[in-house]
Write an enzyme that holds these catalytic residues in place. Sequence first.
Site, PDB file in Angstrom:
ATOM      1  N   SER A 102      14.676 -42.764 -28.377  1.00  0.00           N
ATOM      2  CA  SER A 102      15.391 -43.579 -29.691  1.00  0.00           C
ATOM      3  C   SER A 102      16.500 -42.534 -30.259  1.00  0.00           C
ATOM      4  O   SER A 102      16.440 -41.395 -30.068  1.00  0.00           O
ATOM      5  CB  SER A 102      14.199 -43.639 -30.370  1.00  0.00           C
ATOM      6  OG  SER A 102      14.397 -43.909 -31.513  1.00  0.00           O
ATOM      7  N   GLY A 103      17.544 -43.346 -30.129  1.00  0.00           N
ATOM      8  CA  GLY A 103      18.524 -42.733 -30.938  1.00  0.00           C
ATOM      9  C   GLY A 103      19.860 -42.189 -29.901  1.00  0.00           C
ATOM     10  O   GLY A 103      20.730 -41.700 -30.430  1.00  0.00           O
ATOM     11  N   ASN A 153      15.269 -41.480 -35.089  1.00  0.00           N
ATOM     12  CA  ASN A 153      16.282 -42.692 -35.179  1.00  0.00           C
ATOM     13  C   ASN A 153      15.997 -43.684 -36.443  1.00  0.00           C
ATOM     14  O   ASN A 153      14.998 -43.929 -36.781  1.00  0.00           O
ATOM     15  CB  ASN A 153      16.371 -43.691 -33.828  1.00  0.00           C
ATOM     16  CG  ASN A 153      17.328 -44.492 -33.957  1.00  0.00           C
ATOM     17  OD1 ASN A 153      18.330 -44.470 -34.759  1.00  0.00           O
ATOM     18  ND2 ASN A 153      17.776 -45.367 -33.134  1.00  0.00           N
ATOM     19  N   SER A 156      15.437 -47.869 -34.891  1.00  0.00           N
ATOM     20  CA  SER A 156      14.955 -47.727 -33.853  1.00  0.00           C
ATOM     21  C   SER A 156      14.405 -49.076 -33.438  1.00  0.00           C
ATOM     22  O   SER A 156      13.513 -49.714 -34.268  1.00  0.00           O
ATOM     23  CB  SER A 156      13.784 -46.767 -33.632  1.00  0.00           C
ATOM     24  OG  SER A 156      13.086 -46.638 -32.460  1.00  0.00           O
ATOM     25  N   SER A 157      14.644 -49.638 -32.105  1.00  0.00           N
ATOM     26  CA  SER A 157      13.932 -50.811 -31.721  1.00  0.00           C
ATOM     27  C   SER A 157      12.542 -50.666 -31.202  1.00  0.00           C
ATOM     28  O   SER A 157      12.336 -49.862 -30.344  1.00  0.00           O
ATOM     29  CB  SER A 157      14.826 -51.433 -30.463  1.00  0.00           C
ATOM     30  OG  SER A 157      16.199 -51.683 -30.652  1.00  0.00           O
ATOM     31  N   GLY A 381      13.059 -45.807 -24.158  1.00  0.00           N
ATOM     32  CA  GLY A 381      12.708 -44.721 -23.177  1.00  0.00           C
ATOM     33  C   GLY A 381      11.469 -44.035 -23.132  1.00  0.00           C
ATOM     34  O   GLY A 381      10.474 -44.300 -23.869  1.00  0.00           O
TER      35      GLY A 381
END
Length: 1422
Positions: A102-103, A153, A156-157, A381
């Site tokens: 994330s990020g 993040n 973040s998705s 990830g």
Amino acid sequence: MEAPPGGVDDMTRLSYLHEPGVLQNLATRYELNEIYTYTGSILIAVNPFQRLPHLYDTHMMEQYKGADFGELSPHVFAIADVAYREMINEGKNNSILVSGESGAGKTETTKMLMRYLAHLGGRSGVEGRTVEQQVLESNPVLEAFGNAKTVRNNNSSRFGKFVEIQFDKTGRISGAAIRTYLLERSRVCQINTPERNYHCFYFLCAAPHEDTQRYKLADARSFHYLNQSSCIEVEGINDAEEYLATRRAMDIVGINEEEQEAIFRVVAAVLHIGNINFAKGKEVDSSVIQDDNSRFHLNTASELLECDCNNLEKALITREIVTPEEIITRTLDPESALASRDALAKTIYSRLFDWIVEKINVSIGQDPNSKQLIGVLDIYGFESFKINSFEQLCINYTNEKLQQHFNQHVFKMEQEEYTREEINWSYIEFVDNQDVLDLIEKKGGLIALLDEACMFPRSTHETFAQKLYTTFKNNKRFVKPKLSRTDFTVVHYAGDVTYQADHFLDKNKDYVVAEHQDLLNASSCPFVASLFPTLPEESSKSSKFSSIGSRFKLQLQSLMETLSSTEPHYIRCVKPNNLLKPAIFENTNVIQQLRCGGVLEAIRISCAGYPTRKTFYEFVNRFGVLGPELLEGSNDDKIACQKILEKMKLENYQIGKTKVFLRAGQMADLDARRAEVLGKAARIIQRLMRTYIARKQFVLVRRSTTHLQSFVRGTLVRNLYECMRREAAAVKIQKNVRRHKARESYLLLQAATVTLQTGLRAMSARKEFRFRKETKAAVHIQARWRCHRDYSHYKNMQRAVLTYQCAWRQRLARRELRNLKMAARETGALKEAKDKLEKRVEELTWRLGLEKRLRTDLEEAKAQEIAKLQETLHDLQLQVEEAKTMATKEREAARKAIEEAPPVIKETPVLVEDTEKVNSLTAEVDQLKALLQTERQATETAKKEHAEAERRNEELMKKFEGAEKKIEQLQDTAQRLEEKATNMESENKVLRQQAVAISPTAKALAAYPKSPFQLRTPEIVNAPNGEVKSSPDVTPISLNLKELEAEEKPQKSLNEKQQENQDLLIKCVSQDLGFSSGRAIAACVIYRCLLHWRSFEVERTGVFDRIIQTIGSAIEGIRASPQSAARPFLGSRLIGGLGDLRQVEAKYPALLFKQQLTAFLEKIYGMIRDNLKKEISPLLGLCIQAPRTSRASLIKGSRSQANALAQQTLIAHWQSIVKILTNYLNVLKANYVPSFLISKVFTQIFSFINVQLFNSLLLRRECCSFSNGEYVKAGLAELEQWCIYATEEYAGSSWEELKHIRQAVGFLVIHQKPKKTLKEITNDLCPVLSIQQLYRISTMYWDDKYGTHTVSSEVISSMRIMMTEDSNNAVSSSFLLDDDSSIPFSVDDISKSMTEIEVTDVDMPPLIRENSGFTFLHQRKD
């Protein structure tokens, strides 16, 4: 070769492929803002945490379009281009896998990929928005409902996304589909500080007041689902603006207003459901609504969902158990009711998100006929936090699956590389993580045990954990932590992760409670009811178990099947630091992400085989020093490599077809031996250098000894000379001393005398000074007094003059006012003058008509008289012929009678009778002759009268022409008078206003009635056929029918004659007339004809359209070749002629004709320029990079020969360009193209060469070398010679257009770059280049000839600081140049460059030369 200071583009080219080398290379490139790096075909993208717009503009897309992989610098566009080309050329489906924590920039990278694919396969938006636009514009909607702030993040998705972009047979985008995976449902009900819930909740709470009132919303802190975290607002995100932006994005993707309203009603209902609390009821294990606030939120939620409030309450606090005998209803305790509430909220939100995704897919549209696609996977990830729950297990399970696919792909690429090079690779082992996948997904694995535990009502997280401990106690991938009863650790490929099983059972359950299903299915809102469709009959009365883990497992299997059927491409996004700030590179954080992303695993796979690979050329170039004797006499690099390796006694290496493959450690061994050989060579050089220095010192000492001896001998001689000089000096001193004493006594006496004279003269001067001072003071006093007196007199006079002037001006102003008033009353005089002119024009018009009728009558009378005379003459001639015939017959009859009569008896009577007949006939003949003479006299008289009539007719024609000229002059005079009257009226109005403003009689003037007048002048226009016509305003003269017919005859004949002339002109110019004396014949003829026919001044004519059509037909046959470009340049000649239209009053058709000719000229100019660009473009690609010197350059004595050969090879390409330019120049000059246009063409061509060469230099690192700079510099010298040959008249400023590439190449070939300061570089060496361009050249430079370094690190740092300031102050521009394809001239420029053309000097075509209607072309223009 050694790693350059700026790092390498592809890390497989590193000499030492290990973790420190990889990390150092990434850090070096990140410091230079090079965020992309290859590892084979894998792209590593490091998040810069700043905007770099120059990397993603349209110009950069065009550079990577169709470029070979690895030819340009690493970029995300290169990966997308490879996928697109493989799909088009090989017909394979491709996928691009974007992963990272994330990020790390996954979402932005995905956007860039889709932008580039849309650029390659986009289609024109003829039917609304295109597919690629809708895919890109769906991101804000999905981010609003699927993204949230996390610890790492701000955006973040919280779901995985796989975008399938479908293409048709032509490679155009024809459809798309978005598939999502594992939305984090638990976030709806449970969040921790400093995280946030999904963005849409906060957007809705910050909506406009009318929306929040409609949904009964308050501040976000008042809702339980949002206030569990102290983070409500995020820096950089304006929730109110984002709400409106989300609404606009919904409109774009096809969600209408009604559906948007329903969506936000559901979102608001979820927030209200979260505020419903429960208390214990009166019965055991029962619950009720806690308070009025909870009741309010319950009622609001039921209103928003449009369902019954009592049924909603019942669905939350009760359950129905279906048995074979009956349905049992049981109550829920408060804890179970809260769990039921959260389950309802999660189910509603999950169904809503799925509906939005499906709606976007429907709006975008899928192509059922498409057989080609490119998938872009944006997946989360590897995650490892302090607290890891069920979501982290699913995410890491996904990454394990993708890592296995990644390992297989990397191993497959290694196999393909080894197979392509034909080397043995059978013993290389493949590292697999199948055991971890078996632990999670296999039957009896984690997911299976979790599903089993969820199906038992009495199962808890502790019993589930104990089941795991018992089942996997011997599994090496499963570890039980100490001092914990519910935690377990899984050994993943990226590291160990400890999971907390406390909420696994609740998060894994995915079934819909029957009461919730029935409640929402019965909603009166169609949208809510569609989210919960009716279930099959067998499951409608019971809660059927469904597992998120199982469903996710099936989705993942489907995804892997899709990926396996495609050709994968990998992008690994890396977050350089946790502060989310630019220019910070944390080694520990990055190396962990590289492990999680599988990059180091790919490196380990490479190290298991042959991690070091060098081409034969590179290997010989680097290690040829280990065996220089092996290189002599051999031209095969492969054999040379084999000999070098055998000499070094290495083992287990492989020789491929184009490369040398070395095992791990062998590269270091070769480098050590190379360093040893170089060390020996250095020692030999040092020994020879020391010998040289000692020899040099010895020679210096010997030379010094010789100099010392010479000096001593010289000293002795100088001492002897000194003694002799002293004796001579003593004699001279004695002489001078005696002279000095005598001179001193003389000077003393002289000084006393001068002192005495000085005192006397000073006394006299002081007296004179005092006298002059007193005199000057007196004069000054007198001047002051006279000045005061005169000034006082002047001031008095000035005041008097001003008073007089004011009085006089006042008098003049009153007089002017009276004149203005009189002029205002006398404007009627103008009207009378105009009326007189109107009458005069009408009278002239009537006289003109009368003269025309008289001329017609005279011509008719004359024709009738001539006809009568001709008839009389004809009758007389007939009578004479009849008389002659009768006389001839009479003679014949007499002759026959004489012959037949008796010779004697009747002789006398016959003679008498014949004599009488002859006399009578003679008399008749004389009479006829007299009559004929009379007729001849009458004929002569008629001819004289006819000549007199013709003379009178000519006089009338002259008078008629004079009348026409007078009418034209009167027309011009009337127009000028009308304009003058208008101006006078405007001035009169202004004067009236001024008079009203200053006059005491303003009211009287204001009451004076205004009487505007208009000049009604008969408008006499010149028709296209030259006939004079009166406008409808003129009073028509009554003519009878015969007179009208008489006037129509000459008019009709004139029209037909002019039409014939136009047809002849069009027929003539449609042929290829060529040039005469350097002038375009067709252009000259057309211009003079139009000018003579006065076509430029008529309101309507068709000749312009016919000429334009003819020219257009000629241009259609041109294919942008210079040979056919000469004839269309008649357009430029016509435009040059039209430049003279300032002398005439051009009407609209003439101006339109000029614009059309201008368009033709610009079209022809663009065709010539673009055709020349196409011819030289392939050669420019060959000119930018110098050809590599062969291995023979390593052999002693052959370097200069190889360089000369390479120089000739490169110069051949430049000479080809020069040859093309010369050919075009000669052709254009042969076709008499103006030098002004030729210089513009070549100026733009040289600008194109500058742009292409300079951009290639910035994008290809192999071009930024010292030797390449020398080669390009030699080629530019060829272009400079061509500019000198072409002269400034035709080349113009072409050489100046190459300033960017000239300065860049000059920078490459200068020596001692580290000693240059930034000021010297920017001001002296490269003043034209920007800081971004200089920075890129400096970081990409490498010296392949002498091994020198680029500019100093201080200069690099200064450039980076200046680039950062530029990016903060303004929008950063691209470091690439843009090609200017505009038209660099205007019609005025062409008109100024044209010279005056005399048509009589031009040879006319035969068709026109022989026609009497074009005689005016042979007359010289005055």
